[in-house]
Scaffold this motif. Structure first.
Motif, mmCIF file in Angstrom:
data_model
loop_
_atom_site.group_PDB
_atom_site.id
_atom_site.type_symbol
_atom_site.label_atom_id
_atom_site.label_comp_id
_atom_site.label_asym_id
_atom_site.label_seq_id
_atom_site.Cartn_x
_atom_site.Cartn_y
_atom_site.Cartn_z
ATOM 1 N N GLU A 143 -0.041 -4.213 -6.337
ATOM 2 C CA GLU A 143 1.306 -3.914 -6.160
ATOM 3 C C GLU A 143 2.153 -5.245 -5.691
ATOM 4 O O GLU A 143 3.388 -5.261 -6.177
ATOM 5 C CB GLU A 143 1.790 -2.758 -5.053
ATOM 6 C CG GLU A 143 0.944 -1.571 -5.552
ATOM 7 C CD GLU A 143 1.347 -0.371 -4.362
ATOM 8 O OE1 GLU A 143 1.530 0.724 -5.004
ATOM 9 O OE2 GLU A 143 0.731 -0.494 -3.330
ATOM 10 N N PHE A 150 4.373 1.895 -14.785
ATOM 11 C CA PHE A 150 3.498 3.091 -15.202
ATOM 12 C C PHE A 150 4.269 4.212 -16.016
ATOM 13 O O PHE A 150 5.096 4.461 -15.704
ATOM 14 C CB PHE A 150 2.856 3.822 -13.929
ATOM 15 C CG PHE A 150 1.982 4.833 -14.389
ATOM 16 C CD1 PHE A 150 0.466 4.679 -14.495
ATOM 17 C CD2 PHE A 150 2.404 6.418 -14.414
ATOM 18 C CE1 PHE A 150 -0.174 5.875 -15.052
ATOM 19 C CE2 PHE A 150 1.524 7.502 -14.504
ATOM 20 C CZ PHE A 150 0.229 7.349 -15.098
ATOM 21 N N LEU A 204 -0.601 1.438 -17.767
ATOM 22 C CA LEU A 204 -0.350 0.670 -16.536
ATOM 23 C C LEU A 204 0.007 -0.754 -17.241
ATOM 24 O O LEU A 204 -0.860 -1.100 -17.997
ATOM 25 C CB LEU A 204 -1.357 0.564 -15.552
ATOM 26 C CG LEU A 204 -1.148 -0.268 -14.329
ATOM 27 C CD1 LEU A 204 -0.033 0.229 -13.539
ATOM 28 C CD2 LEU A 204 -2.209 -0.635 -13.730
ATOM 29 N N MET A 241 -5.853 1.273 -9.460
ATOM 30 C CA MET A 241 -4.491 1.813 -9.455
ATOM 31 C C MET A 241 -3.976 2.609 -10.476
ATOM 32 O O MET A 241 -3.247 3.588 -10.603
ATOM 33 C CB MET A 241 -3.635 0.373 -9.831
ATOM 34 C CG MET A 241 -1.929 0.494 -9.839
ATOM 35 S SD MET A 241 -1.381 0.729 -8.337
ATOM 36 C CE MET A 241 0.465 0.395 -8.601
ATOM 37 N N LEU A 245 -2.883 6.332 -9.982
ATOM 38 C CA LEU A 245 -1.371 6.597 -10.373
ATOM 39 C C LEU A 245 -1.604 7.932 -11.558
ATOM 40 O O LEU A 245 -0.605 8.843 -11.430
ATOM 41 C CB LEU A 245 -0.732 5.802 -11.127
ATOM 42 C CG LEU A 245 -0.097 4.496 -10.243
ATOM 43 C CD1 LEU A 245 0.177 3.327 -11.096
ATOM 44 C CD2 LEU A 245 1.006 4.894 -9.405
ATOM 45 N N LYS A 248 -2.094 11.242 -9.435
ATOM 46 C CA LYS A 248 -0.882 11.463 -8.594
ATOM 47 C C LYS A 248 0.233 11.979 -9.597
ATOM 48 O O LYS A 248 0.942 12.786 -8.980
ATOM 49 C CB LYS A 248 -0.244 10.352 -8.000
ATOM 50 C CG LYS A 248 0.796 10.461 -6.889
ATOM 51 C CD LYS A 248 1.351 9.353 -6.266
ATOM 52 C CE LYS A 248 2.474 9.446 -5.569
ATOM 53 N NZ LYS A 248 2.758 8.144 -4.742
ATOM 54 N N ASN A 249 0.512 11.401 -10.738
ATOM 55 C CA ASN A 249 1.733 11.664 -11.375
ATOM 56 C C ASN A 249 1.535 12.685 -12.451
ATOM 57 O O ASN A 249 2.444 13.215 -13.146
ATOM 58 C CB ASN A 249 2.157 10.365 -12.050
ATOM 59 C CG ASN A 249 2.815 9.413 -11.018
ATOM 60 O OD1 ASN A 249 3.958 9.910 -10.521
ATOM 61 N ND2 ASN A 249 2.165 8.453 -10.645
#
Length: 293
Positions: A143, A150, A204, A241, A245, A248-249
């Protein structure tokens, strides 16, 4: 009755999904994308017996457990027609059903290289606790040192992911030429039929270029099956990553994530264990005990 078996095709997706939903499989092998994509490499064929989806494998000499509500009758029909054939890719409870129906006719062997790794979706999304400290460090580095973004995987960016995978292929193919070439073919097929399979994925980017992507499909009512996860290994943090992500998303409708097996690769096994799976889905072979009276 005799059943006509054929190579699974995209015309089969609707009825295969119906039968798979009835059975709620836990093994990654029984998702439509995997059945169609990988069947050519294990000579898989599909057919319908007693209103069940039946997969025939191993040069058509063996079977998988019937998928559908009428599985007991389908098993009896298979045994009657084919004379106690071997069965593969069995879940534990399926071995118990076979033993109950045909006592003493089979020996059962666990196939460790085929065990699936299943994770808590929430834990993958949050990476809380000491055991995920290293993962969080890699993500923090990524990050801080990259101009990243993303986005969901869709028809609009699939071509970018295909191009990224071609670069990944050139960098990695010599590690396992046959396996990686097969994987490349299955991945491209899944991309071509992304919507038909019902795939969900994430992409990503760094400075606008794709550096990682992942996608898969629903396996059962509470589990998502991740078919592919690709990243450039020289970009520190890209793998954890995209994994974090995506969970999570994109996977908030699921409790669990099946990230499939390790194919016996020590490196892949270590990587999968480093994410601390909730469970391993054990898979078994049922081998006919020859000449059993």
């Amino acid at each position: 009755m005799s059943c006509s078996f054929h190579k699974p095709a995209f015309d089969d997706i609707k009825w295969m999904k119906e039968k798979l939903k009835e059975s709620q499989p836990k093994c990654c092998d029984f998702s439509s994308g995997n059945l169609i994509g990988w069947s050519r490499f294990f000579n898989g064929r599909v057919g319908e017996i007693d209103d069940c989806l039946v997969v025939r494998v191993k040069d058509e000499a063996s079977f998988c457990f019937p998928k559908g509500k009428n599985y007991e009758q389908a098993l009896k029909t298979i045994v009657s027609e084919y004379g106690y054939p071997d069965f593969y890719t069995l879940e534990k409870h399926e071995t118990e059903i076979i033993e109950k129906l045909f006592p003493g006719k089979y020996s059962f062997k666990a196939v460790r290289n085929s065990f699936d790794y299943v994770y808590s979706r929430e834990k993958l999304a949050t990476l809380k606790g000491k055991k995920y400290h290293a993962k969080r460090n890699h993500i923090s580095y990524f990050e801080k040192n990259n101009n990243w973004s993303f986005e969901p995987l869709s028809r609009k960016n699939i071509d970018d992911c295909v191009a990224m995978n071609e670069k990944w292929y050139e960098l990695n193919v010599e590690k396992d030429r046959v396996g990686i070439e097969h994987e490349r073919e299955v991945l491209r097929m899944n991309f071509e039929h992304f919507e038909e399979i019902g795939c969900v994925g994430g992409v990503l980017r760094v400075d606008g270029d794709v550096v990682a992507f992942t996608f898969g499909e629903r396996l059962n009512d509470n589990t998502f099956d991740t078919h592919f996860e690709k990243a450039f290994s020289d970009i520190r943090g890209a793998y954890p990553m995209i994994n974090m992500l995506f969970a999570k998303n994109m996977l908030t409708d699921y409790e669990l994530v099946n990230r499939e097996d390790d194919v016996g690769s020590e490196g892949l096994r270590s990587a999968k264990l480093s994410y601390h799976p909730e469970i391993l889905i054990e898979k078994y072979a049922a081998i006919n005990i020859k000449d059993k009276p």
